[in-house]
Structure formats: C-alpha cells, structure tokens
Design a protein around this motif. Structure first.
Motif, PDB file in Angstrom:
ATOM      1  N   SER A 157       2.342  12.649   6.669  1.00  0.00           N
ATOM      2  CA  SER A 157       1.645  11.888   8.047  1.00  0.00           C
ATOM      3  C   SER A 157       1.375  10.492   7.661  1.00  0.00           C
ATOM      4  O   SER A 157       1.167   9.737   8.471  1.00  0.00           O
ATOM      5  CB  SER A 157       0.753  13.010   8.620  1.00  0.00           C
ATOM      6  N   ILE A 158       0.616  10.340   6.457  1.00  0.00           N
ATOM      7  CA  ILE A 158       0.265   9.158   5.997  1.00  0.00           C
ATOM      8  C   ILE A 158       1.371   8.135   5.873  1.00  0.00           C
ATOM      9  O   ILE A 158       1.297   7.039   6.272  1.00  0.00           O
ATOM     10  CB  ILE A 158      -0.569   9.331   4.705  1.00  0.00           C
ATOM     11  N   PHE A 159       2.643   8.581   5.296  1.00  0.00           N
ATOM     12  CA  PHE A 159       3.586   7.537   5.223  1.00  0.00           C
ATOM     13  C   PHE A 159       4.054   7.230   6.710  1.00  0.00           C
ATOM     14  O   PHE A 159       4.531   5.972   6.841  1.00  0.00           O
ATOM     15  CB  PHE A 159       4.828   8.105   4.522  1.00  0.00           C
TER      16      PHE A 159
ATOM     17  N   PHE B  78      12.897   4.777  -0.355  1.00  0.00           N
ATOM     18  CA  PHE B  78      13.978   3.731  -0.196  1.00  0.00           C
ATOM     19  C   PHE B  78      13.525   2.861   1.059  1.00  0.00           C
ATOM     20  O   PHE B  78      13.827   1.751   1.223  1.00  0.00           O
ATOM     21  CB  PHE B  78      15.113   4.520   0.305  1.00  0.00           C
ATOM     22  N   SER B  79      12.973   3.493   2.029  1.00  0.00           N
ATOM     23  CA  SER B  79      12.414   2.709   3.366  1.00  0.00           C
ATOM     24  C   SER B  79      11.523   1.612   2.996  1.00  0.00           C
ATOM     25  O   SER B  79      11.834   0.598   3.401  1.00  0.00           O
ATOM     26  CB  SER B  79      11.958   3.690   4.375  1.00  0.00           C
ATOM     27  N   PHE B  80      10.574   2.010   2.293  1.00  0.00           N
ATOM     28  CA  PHE B  80       9.606   0.978   1.919  1.00  0.00           C
ATOM     29  C   PHE B  80      10.080   0.103   0.749  1.00  0.00           C
ATOM     30  O   PHE B  80       9.598  -1.295   0.449  1.00  0.00           O
ATOM     31  CB  PHE B  80       8.232   1.451   1.444  1.00  0.00           C
ATOM     32  N   THR B  81      11.048   0.594   0.007  1.00  0.00           N
ATOM     33  CA  THR B  81      11.769  -0.708  -1.089  1.00  0.00           C
ATOM     34  C   THR B  81      12.458  -1.310  -0.090  1.00  0.00           C
ATOM     35  O   THR B  81      12.598  -2.752  -0.552  1.00  0.00           O
ATOM     36  CB  THR B  81      12.606   0.440  -1.867  1.00  0.00           C
ATOM     37  N   LEU B  82      13.121  -1.079   0.849  1.00  0.00           N
ATOM     38  CA  LEU B  82      14.046  -1.994   1.793  1.00  0.00           C
ATOM     39  C   LEU B  82      12.995  -3.309   2.403  1.00  0.00           C
ATOM     40  O   LEU B  82      13.335  -4.284   2.567  1.00  0.00           O
ATOM     41  CB  LEU B  82      14.655  -1.287   2.624  1.00  0.00           C
ATOM     42  N   ALA B  83      11.797  -2.507   2.893  1.00  0.00           N
ATOM     43  CA  ALA B  83      10.919  -3.298   3.451  1.00  0.00           C
ATOM     44  C   ALA B  83      10.256  -4.483   2.599  1.00  0.00           C
ATOM     45  O   ALA B  83       9.821  -5.600   2.711  1.00  0.00           O
ATOM     46  CB  ALA B  83       9.605  -2.434   4.158  1.00  0.00           C
TER      47      ALA B  83
ATOM     48  N   SER C  45       0.778  -1.255   0.065  1.00  0.00           N
ATOM     49  CA  SER C  45      -0.014  -0.014   0.064  1.00  0.00           C
ATOM     50  C   SER C  45       1.107   1.401   0.032  1.00  0.00           C
ATOM     51  O   SER C  45       0.425   2.350  -0.791  1.00  0.00           O
ATOM     52  CB  SER C  45      -0.834   0.253   1.120  1.00  0.00           C
ATOM     53  N   ALA C  46       1.828   1.227   0.671  1.00  0.00           N
ATOM     54  CA  ALA C  46       3.105   2.511   0.795  1.00  0.00           C
ATOM     55  C   ALA C  46       3.743   2.501  -0.553  1.00  0.00           C
ATOM     56  O   ALA C  46       3.715   3.679  -0.899  1.00  0.00           O
ATOM     57  CB  ALA C  46       3.863   2.221   2.087  1.00  0.00           C
ATOM     58  N   LEU C  47       3.851   1.406  -0.985  1.00  0.00           N
ATOM     59  CA  LEU C  47       4.612   1.478  -2.380  1.00  0.00           C
ATOM     60  C   LEU C  47       3.640   2.440  -3.636  1.00  0.00           C
ATOM     61  O   LEU C  47       3.994   3.006  -4.392  1.00  0.00           O
ATOM     62  CB  LEU C  47       5.225   0.476  -2.965  1.00  0.00           C
ATOM     63  N   PHE C  48       2.264   1.857  -3.744  1.00  0.00           N
ATOM     64  CA  PHE C  48       1.195   2.312  -4.467  1.00  0.00           C
ATOM     65  C   PHE C  48       1.329   3.877  -4.074  1.00  0.00           C
ATOM     66  O   PHE C  48       1.028   4.620  -4.891  1.00  0.00           O
ATOM     67  CB  PHE C  48       0.241   1.491  -4.420  1.00  0.00           C
TER      68      PHE C  48
ATOM     69  N   LEU D   2       2.235   7.113   9.557  1.00  0.00           N
ATOM     70  CA  LEU D   2       1.458   5.917   9.758  1.00  0.00           C
ATOM     71  C   LEU D   2       1.699   4.575   9.306  1.00  0.00           C
ATOM     72  O   LEU D   2       1.740   3.390   9.978  1.00  0.00           O
ATOM     73  CB  LEU D   2       0.248   6.257   9.374  1.00  0.00           C
ATOM     74  N   PHE D   3       2.189   4.536   8.043  1.00  0.00           N
ATOM     75  CA  PHE D   3       2.633   3.079   7.506  1.00  0.00           C
ATOM     76  C   PHE D   3       3.916   2.735   7.816  1.00  0.00           C
ATOM     77  O   PHE D   3       4.014   1.449   8.193  1.00  0.00           O
ATOM     78  CB  PHE D   3       2.690   3.127   5.700  1.00  0.00           C
ATOM     79  N   LEU D   4       4.744   3.763   8.304  1.00  0.00           N
ATOM     80  CA  LEU D   4       6.061   3.167   9.012  1.00  0.00           C
ATOM     81  C   LEU D   4       5.900   2.539  10.435  1.00  0.00           C
ATOM     82  O   LEU D   4       6.375   1.585  10.810  1.00  0.00           O
ATOM     83  CB  LEU D   4       7.040   4.285   8.937  1.00  0.00           C
ATOM     84  N   VAL D   5       5.229   3.534  11.129  1.00  0.00           N
ATOM     85  CA  VAL D   5       4.743   2.878  12.802  1.00  0.00           C
ATOM     86  C   VAL D   5       3.916   1.520  12.288  1.00  0.00           C
ATOM     87  O   VAL D   5       4.216   0.785  13.104  1.00  0.00           O
ATOM     88  CB  VAL D   5       3.982   4.033  13.271  1.00  0.00           C
ATOM     89  N   GLY D   6       2.966   1.296  11.574  1.00  0.00           N
ATOM     90  CA  GLY D   6       2.138   0.277  11.362  1.00  0.00           C
ATOM     91  C   GLY D   6       3.208  -0.920  11.096  1.00  0.00           C
ATOM     92  O   GLY D   6       3.157  -2.184  11.739  1.00  0.00           O
ATOM     93  N   GLY D   7       3.996  -0.540  10.172  1.00  0.00           N
ATOM     94  CA  GLY D   7       5.116  -1.735   9.659  1.00  0.00           C
ATOM     95  C   GLY D   7       6.125  -2.025  10.887  1.00  0.00           C
ATOM     96  O   GLY D   7       6.589  -3.275  10.938  1.00  0.00           O
ATOM     97  N   ALA D   8       6.452  -1.081  11.540  1.00  0.00           N
ATOM     98  CA  ALA D   8       7.341  -1.382  12.761  1.00  0.00           C
ATOM     99  C   ALA D   8       6.655  -2.275  13.899  1.00  0.00           C
ATOM    100  O   ALA D   8       7.466  -2.836  14.453  1.00  0.00           O
ATOM    101  CB  ALA D   8       7.755  -0.138  13.309  1.00  0.00           C
TER     102      ALA D   8
END
Length: 172
Positions: A159-161, A83-88, A47-50, A163-169
């Motif tokens: 702020s949306i990103f 880059f963060s989401f590519t690594l994930a 979702s974050a990559l999209f 939320l995705f980073l916190v959710g992924g962590a």
C-alpha cells in the motif's frame, strides 16, 4: 562501506546523477520549466528505492549486493515494484521525469551542444548502473546460503508503494 557494494549507495548515486538537471536547467526558460517534474519525481522515486532497500534489509539484515540474487523467484511483488521504480529512476519514456529531462536536454543543447552531449552520456551511464544493479539483485542465481527468509512484501508495504506509484504518475 567502500565502493558500490551496498544497496544504499544506489540511491545516493542516483541522487548525484539527477543533480545535473538542476544545473543545466538554468541555461534557458525551457530548461527551467522542464526541471520541475524531474525534481518532484526524484523525491518520490528516490524515496521508493530507499524503501525497497529497506524492505530487503528488513528481511535479510544485509545491504551488501553480493548476498542478493534471484529474488524474482521468491519475492515477485517486490521485484516488480523495484523494477517499476528502477525504470522511473532511469527516466524511461512514460515515467514522470522523462518529459522534464528531455526538455532540459533540448534547452541545454540550444546553448551548448558539448555540455548537452556529456549530460546525455551521464544519463546513459546512470541507466546502465541502474539496470546492472537490478539484474544483480533480482535476476541472478538464487543464493539461499545467504538469504534465509523469503517472505514477499506484505499488504502494508504494498500500500505504501502504491502511494508512491500514484504520486509519481500524477507528476506531469
């Protein structure tokens, strides 16, 4: 839309490459237990990559990879987030899906080493494609002839990103 020329296909290819884990997880209990974090992580990361692609499309009105390049010099926030989401997406160590995919591979290796080796090769190819795309979009030469508007991510998008980073962590 032919070939891998569109940014949106990146998300689709990553979804297909992540499906192997669901099939391999059925090989034993260790794999089933390991499949839960990657499934949750895949939902957040894809979702974050999209969303990253959507931000780029909103600014530049194209999804063709050949029109992008050098975004790190003009869109530093988005480049860092991408880059963060590519690594994930690659299940790098320290990301939410690394341990789960490792457990899936260990469980599959206990059952059939050939299948586990092919799955590991698929992970390596998926990571190579992710890095190729990131390099092509973010690190190549800037293409000002094609890209007219160079505004970075605004507060709402960041702020949306976050939320995705916190959710992924928290997926562990």
């Amino acid at each position: 839309m032919t070939g891998g020329n569109y940014l949106v296909r990146f998300g689709g290819y990553s979804a297909y490459s992540d499906q192997w884990g669901g099939y391999l997880a059925l090989s034993n209990i260790q794999g089933i237990g390991g499949s839960i974090p990657p499934m949750l992580s895949h939902g957040l990361v894809s979702s974050a990559l999209f969303l990253c692609v959507g931000v780029l499309y909103d600014r530049h009105k194209t999804r063709l990879i050949r029109y992008y390049g050098g975004l790190v010099s003009t869109m530093l926030n988005l480049s860092t987030i991408f880059f963060s989401f590519t690594l994930a997406n690659m299940s790098s160590p320290g990301t939410s899906s690394f341990i789960g995919e490792f457990l899936i591979l260990v469980g599959a290796f206990q059952r059939n080493s050939l299948v586990a080796t092919l799955a590991a090769l698929g992970m390596i190819l998926g990571a190579a494609y992710s890095l190729w795309l990131y390099n092509r979009v973010v690190s190549e030469n800037l293409k000002p002839d094609f890209l007219q508007k160079f505004s970075d991510s605004n507060g709402r998008e960041v702020s949306i990103f976050i939320l995705f980073l916190v959710g992924g962590a928290t997926v562990r």
